[in-house]
Design a protein around this motif. Structure first.
Motif, PDB file in Angstrom:
ATOM      1  N   ILE A  44       1.822  10.488   9.169  1.00 62.25           N
ATOM      2  CA  ILE A  44       0.731   9.626   8.715  1.00 62.25           C
ATOM      3  C   ILE A  44      -0.517  10.448   8.416  1.00 62.25           C
ATOM      4  N   ARG A  45      -0.820  11.414   9.279  1.00 67.87           N
ATOM      5  CA  ARG A  45      -2.001  12.256   9.048  1.00 67.87           C
ATOM      6  C   ARG A  45      -1.882  13.028   7.737  1.00 67.87           C
ATOM      7  N   LYS A  50      -2.932  13.922   1.860  1.00 64.43           N
ATOM      8  CA  LYS A  50      -2.378  14.024   0.501  1.00 64.43           C
ATOM      9  C   LYS A  50      -2.907  12.896  -0.384  1.00 64.43           C
ATOM     10  N   GLY A  51      -3.043  11.699   0.188  1.00 63.11           N
ATOM     11  CA  GLY A  51      -3.567  10.574  -0.577  1.00 63.11           C
ATOM     12  C   GLY A  51      -5.023  10.780  -0.975  1.00 63.11           C
ATOM     13  N   LYS A  52      -5.822  11.291  -0.062  1.00 60.95           N
ATOM     14  CA  LYS A  52      -7.232  11.541  -0.379  1.00 60.95           C
ATOM     15  C   LYS A  52      -7.377  12.613  -1.445  1.00 60.95           C
ATOM     16  N   GLU A  56      -6.666   8.441  -3.577  1.00 54.44           N
ATOM     17  CA  GLU A  56      -6.316   7.135  -3.015  1.00 54.44           C
ATOM     18  C   GLU A  56      -7.189   6.846  -1.797  1.00 54.44           C
ATOM     19  N   ARG A  57      -7.415   5.572  -1.530  1.00 55.13           N
ATOM     20  CA  ARG A  57      -8.226   5.185  -0.376  1.00 55.13           C
ATOM     21  C   ARG A  57      -7.391   4.911   0.859  1.00 55.13           C
ATOM     22  N   THR A  58      -6.147   4.549   0.670  1.00 58.17           N
ATOM     23  CA  THR A  58      -5.279   4.214   1.794  1.00 58.17           C
ATOM     24  C   THR A  58      -4.021   5.066   1.756  1.00 58.17           C
ATOM     25  N   ILE A  59      -3.277   4.994   2.828  1.00 57.90           N
ATOM     26  CA  ILE A  59      -1.994   5.690   2.891  1.00 57.90           C
ATOM     27  C   ILE A  59      -0.984   4.846   2.123  1.00 57.90           C
ATOM     28  N   SER A  60      -0.288   5.474   1.205  1.00 61.12           N
ATOM     29  CA  SER A  60       0.679   4.742   0.388  1.00 61.12           C
ATOM     30  C   SER A  60       2.072   5.327   0.585  1.00 61.12           C
ATOM     31  N   VAL A  64       3.457   9.220   1.561  1.00 63.22           N
ATOM     32  CA  VAL A  64       4.437   9.495   2.620  1.00 63.22           C
ATOM     33  C   VAL A  64       5.631  10.241   2.040  1.00 63.22           C
ATOM     34  N   ARG A  65       6.102   9.824   0.865  1.00 59.75           N
ATOM     35  CA  ARG A  65       7.238  10.507   0.233  1.00 59.75           C
ATOM     36  C   ARG A  65       6.915  11.963  -0.082  1.00 59.75           C
ATOM     37  N   LYS A  66       5.672  12.223  -0.469  1.00 65.01           N
ATOM     38  CA  LYS A  66       5.288  13.586  -0.825  1.00 65.01           C
ATOM     39  C   LYS A  66       5.336  14.538   0.371  1.00 65.01           C
ATOM     40  N   VAL A  67       5.012  14.045   1.552  1.00 65.51           N
ATOM     41  CA  VAL A  67       4.950  14.931   2.726  1.00 65.51           C
ATOM     42  C   VAL A  67       6.174  14.815   3.633  1.00 65.51           C
TER      43      VAL A  67
END
Length: 77
Positions: A44-45, A50-52, A56-60, A64-67
């Protein structure tokens, strides 16, 4: 109030023993849960970071797929 377990400890130990084929310590189920909790926290961290980076503003799910692969490699025994 007594604590409620989410799973029978003996069942998890049987599954782990069948999967590994090795003798297990008394508290192996607790260690597996703690490793899982650390994995999820790290996933999640890293997905948030990666989202920021991607604006992106939230975790998507995309983040998650990227990491996911990198974190799975890091936590593989």
């Amino acid at each position: 109030m007594p604590t409620q377990t989410l799973y029978p400890r003996s069942t998890l130990k049987k599954i782990l023993k069948a999967h590994t084929g090795r003798p297990l310590s008394k508290n192996v189920d607790i260690l597996v849960f703690l490793n899982y909790a650390l994995f999820m926290e790290r996933l999640i961290r890293e997905a948030g970071i990666k989202g920021k980076e991607g604006g992106e503003r939230t975790i998507s799910a995309r983040g998650v797929r990227k990491v996911r692969e990198g974190e799975l490699r890091r936590f593989k025994g």
